[in-house]
Design an enzyme around this catalytic site. Structure first.
Site, PDB file in Angstrom:
ATOM      1  N   TYR A 139     -55.710 -21.336 -48.763  1.00 49.38           N
ATOM      2  CA  TYR A 139     -56.775 -20.998 -49.712  1.00 49.38           C
ATOM      3  C   TYR A 139     -56.284 -21.025 -51.158  1.00 49.38           C
ATOM      4  O   TYR A 139     -57.075 -21.198 -52.078  1.00 49.38           O
ATOM      5  CB  TYR A 139     -57.328 -19.598 -49.425  1.00 49.38           C
ATOM      6  CG  TYR A 139     -58.373 -19.538 -48.339  1.00 49.38           C
ATOM      7  CD1 TYR A 139     -58.181 -20.136 -47.101  1.00 49.38           C
ATOM      8  CD2 TYR A 139     -59.564 -18.857 -48.553  1.00 49.38           C
ATOM      9  CE1 TYR A 139     -59.134 -20.066 -46.110  1.00 49.38           C
ATOM     10  CE2 TYR A 139     -60.530 -18.779 -47.566  1.00 49.38           C
ATOM     11  CZ  TYR A 139     -60.313 -19.388 -46.343  1.00 49.38           C
ATOM     12  OH  TYR A 139     -61.265 -19.312 -45.369  1.00 49.38           O
ATOM     13  N   LYS A 178     -49.592 -22.205 -35.883  1.00 50.06           N
ATOM     14  CA  LYS A 178     -49.581 -23.584 -35.380  1.00 50.06           C
ATOM     15  C   LYS A 178     -48.158 -24.115 -35.532  1.00 50.06           C
ATOM     16  O   LYS A 178     -47.899 -25.155 -36.150  1.00 50.06           O
ATOM     17  CB  LYS A 178     -50.619 -24.416 -36.161  1.00 50.06           C
ATOM     18  CG  LYS A 178     -50.854 -25.811 -35.616  1.00 50.06           C
ATOM     19  CD  LYS A 178     -51.556 -25.857 -34.258  1.00 50.06           C
ATOM     20  CE  LYS A 178     -51.603 -27.279 -33.738  1.00 50.06           C
ATOM     21  NZ  LYS A 178     -52.075 -27.373 -32.344  1.00 50.06           N
ATOM     22  N   ASP A 199     -54.930 -22.989 -31.325  1.00 50.64           N
ATOM     23  CA  ASP A 199     -55.904 -23.639 -30.443  1.00 50.64           C
ATOM     24  C   ASP A 199     -56.021 -22.882 -29.118  1.00 50.64           C
ATOM     25  O   ASP A 199     -57.115 -22.575 -28.649  1.00 50.64           O
ATOM     26  CB  ASP A 199     -55.567 -25.133 -30.238  1.00 50.64           C
ATOM     27  CG  ASP A 199     -54.080 -25.419 -30.014  1.00 50.64           C
ATOM     28  OD1 ASP A 199     -53.271 -24.472 -30.041  1.00 50.64           O
ATOM     29  OD2 ASP A 199     -53.734 -26.601 -29.805  1.00 50.64           O
ATOM     30  N   ASP A 222     -59.935 -16.607 -40.766  1.00 51.00           N
ATOM     31  CA  ASP A 222     -61.341 -16.856 -41.106  1.00 51.00           C
ATOM     32  C   ASP A 222     -62.071 -17.451 -39.911  1.00 51.00           C
ATOM     33  O   ASP A 222     -63.154 -16.988 -39.514  1.00 51.00           O
ATOM     34  CB  ASP A 222     -61.407 -17.823 -42.297  1.00 51.00           C
ATOM     35  CG  ASP A 222     -62.840 -18.148 -42.681  1.00 51.00           C
ATOM     36  OD1 ASP A 222     -63.649 -17.215 -42.791  1.00 51.00           O
ATOM     37  OD2 ASP A 222     -63.149 -19.347 -42.852  1.00 51.00           O
ATOM     38  N   ASP A 263     -65.003 -15.479 -36.922  1.00 50.69           N
ATOM     39  CA  ASP A 263     -66.372 -15.914 -36.581  1.00 50.69           C
ATOM     40  C   ASP A 263     -66.479 -16.233 -35.096  1.00 50.69           C
ATOM     41  O   ASP A 263     -67.496 -15.949 -34.458  1.00 50.69           O
ATOM     42  CB  ASP A 263     -66.788 -17.148 -37.397  1.00 50.69           C
ATOM     43  CG  ASP A 263     -67.328 -16.804 -38.781  1.00 50.69           C
ATOM     44  OD1 ASP A 263     -66.892 -15.778 -39.353  1.00 50.69           O
ATOM     45  OD2 ASP A 263     -68.177 -17.556 -39.300  1.00 50.69           O
TER      46      ASP A 263
HETATM   47  C1  IPM Z   1     -65.069 -14.865 -45.259  1.00 52.23           C
HETATM   48  C2  IPM Z   1     -65.688 -16.061 -45.951  1.00 52.23           C
HETATM   49  C3  IPM Z   1     -64.854 -16.434 -47.160  1.00 52.23           C
HETATM   50  C4  IPM Z   1     -63.479 -16.850 -46.670  1.00 52.23           C
HETATM   51  C5  IPM Z   1     -65.437 -17.522 -48.071  1.00 52.23           C
HETATM   52  C6  IPM Z   1     -66.861 -17.264 -48.449  1.00 52.23           C
HETATM   53  C7  IPM Z   1     -64.610 -17.683 -49.300  1.00 52.23           C
HETATM   54  O1  IPM Z   1     -65.859 -17.124 -45.055  1.00 52.23           O
HETATM   55  O2  IPM Z   1     -64.851 -13.835 -45.909  1.00 52.23           O
HETATM   56  O3  IPM Z   1     -64.837 -14.938 -44.047  1.00 52.23           O
HETATM   57  O4  IPM Z   1     -63.312 -17.993 -46.216  1.00 52.23           O
HETATM   58  O5  IPM Z   1     -62.572 -16.035 -46.753  1.00 52.23           O
HETATM   59 MN    MN Z   2     -65.534 -16.555 -42.986  1.00 53.61          MN
END
Ligand code: IPM
Ligand code: MN
Ligand code: NAD
Length: 371
Positions: A146, A196, A229, A253, A257
């Site tokens: 990032y 990884k 993975d 990140d 999710d």
């Molecule tokens: C998160 C989001 C952020 C990230 C983005 C919006 C910069 O996806 O907080 O999970 O990737 O960290």
């Molecule tokens: Mn995110």
């Protein structure tokens, strides 16, 4: 401590899309928590992301940054507005959030994942497999790909090349590893470090440093390494094999999710970003432009982020009551559409308040987040 002597100054950044809606619900819960537990609360609202570009032509105005620095804690809704998606570099909404995280020095992003009983039965994954899920993702937040340089798009020989750099210095790895091992000691004494290392040198160093910190400082905690993975698959197949999951910025990140599919919606996951004096608390989800402005957003991630904030501010009882209120609201079937329910954002906020601070609630759940 007497009630009046405790007061907390919160900078509130509602942001874009569903950010303001979930923040309103979370602030309602926070306000009732203060009243019920007898602590003082001051909060002021500031712009970030698209809302800041609209008003100030920058995504992170200096007033917002200064207010965050001066606050006891920061509550953020979400950023990201399709109207500003054409922007690049530091004018992107997302860049504002990254800059704020870096500026506040919040290198440790804690993302707890539990599957409430009343969500397990509705989950797309078989409930027997996920009911015992209790994972703390410890995501490195201010380094990695990032932030690495060089980055950008270059032009040569009529061709464009996009470049980002995944780099970690050993001290960045060691400090986030210590956070993860420290949490494991407060939980079930197991860390899974995800990388990884079969391909990337940055991950090979990551693995070496995690091993060194483990051997020197935390030999009482068990440690497993997984490639990212495989980790993605194991998180779905056997989520109860995980306790603390330690990983870098990008993998954290993505995996957070993925794990949100277990409780059934990204809308329920909270986070705390810690590391220096001011913590940043935000739901894991984004601005969900597709459902914004319709009162349909799930506010539970934001509400549980307030609970994490209260833990770090020394208001553990209020935090436990909020968690308990969320469990009771789910038990009563008060859920938004993403979880298959019919409740609105405000219905859920009101139900959590009622169960947590109104009618009295049954099961107090202690957690206690802070590093
Ligand atoms: C998160 C989001 C952020 C990230 C983005 C919006 C910069 O996806 O907080 O999970 O990737 O960290
Ligand atoms: Mn995110
Ligand atoms: P998103 O998290 O906004 O949405 C992903 C999916 O989950 C969508 O289907 C959305 O409707 C649903 N969802 C998310 N939160 C929900 C909630 N509280 N209640 C009900 N449903 C919910 O991710 P995206 O669509 O990939 O990104 C949209 C924007 O948000 C982008 O600009 C992105 O950069 C930004 N974003 C910001 C943050 C943040 O502010 N921390 C985090 C992630 C994404």
């Amino acid at each position: 401590m007497s009630g009046v002597s405790r007061s907390h100054n919160i900078a509130v950044l509602p942001g874009d899309g569903i950010g303001p809606e979930v923040t309103d619900a979370a602030l309602q819960v926070l306000t009732e928590a203060a009243e019920a537990e007898g602590f003082g609360l001051e909060f002021s609202t500031y712009c970030i992301g698209g809302s800041a570009l609209d008003r100030f032509d920058v995504p992170l105005p200096s007033t917002t940054r200064a207010a965050c620095e001066a606050a006891d804690a920061v509550l953020l809704g979400a950023i990201g507005d399709p109207r500003w998606d054409h922007e690049t570099g530091s004018r992107r909404c997302e860049a504002a959030l990254l800059e704020l995280r870096r500026h506040l020095g919040v290198f440790a992003n804690l993302r707890p994942v539990q599957v409430y009983e009343d969500l397990a039965v509705r989950s797309p994954v078989k409930s027997g497999r996920i009911a015992a899920t209790d994972i703390l993702i410890v995501r490195e937040l201010t380094g990695g790909v990032y932030f690495g340089t060089p980055r950008g798009v270059t032009h040569a020989n009529g061709l464009r090349t996009g470049v980002n750099t995944m780099a970690y210095c050993e001290d960045e790895v060691a400090r986030i590893a210590r956070v993860a091992f420290g949490w494991a000691r407060r939980r079930r004494f197991h860390v899974t470090s995800v990388d990884k290392a079969n391909v990337l040198e940055v991950s090979q160093l990551w693995r070496t440093v995690v091993d060194e910190v483990h051997a020197r400082e935390f030999p009482d905690v068990s440690l497993t390494h997984l490639y990212v993975d495989n980790a993605a698959m194991q998180l779905v197949l056997q989520p109860d094999a995980f306790d603390v999951l330690l990983t870098g910025n990008l993998f954290g990140d993505i995996l957070s999710d993925l794990v949100a599919a277990l409780p059934g919606s990204l809308g329920v996951l909270p986070s705390a970003s810690l590391g220096a004096s001011v913590g940043l608390f935000e739901p894991v989800h984004g601005s969900a432009p597709g459902i914004a402005g319709r009162g349909r957003a799930n506010p539970v991630g934001a509400i549980l982020s307030v609970a994490m904030m209260l833990d770090t501010l020394g208001e553990g009882t209020a935090a436990a009551r909020i968690r308990s209120g969320v469990a009771d609201a789910f038990r009563a079937g008060v859920m938004t559409a993403d979880l298959g329910g019919t409740a609105s954002t405000t219905d859920v906020g009101a139900a959590v308040c009622r169960f947590a601070f109104g009618l009295g609630s049954a099961n107090m759940q202690a957690a206690g987040y802070g590093i």
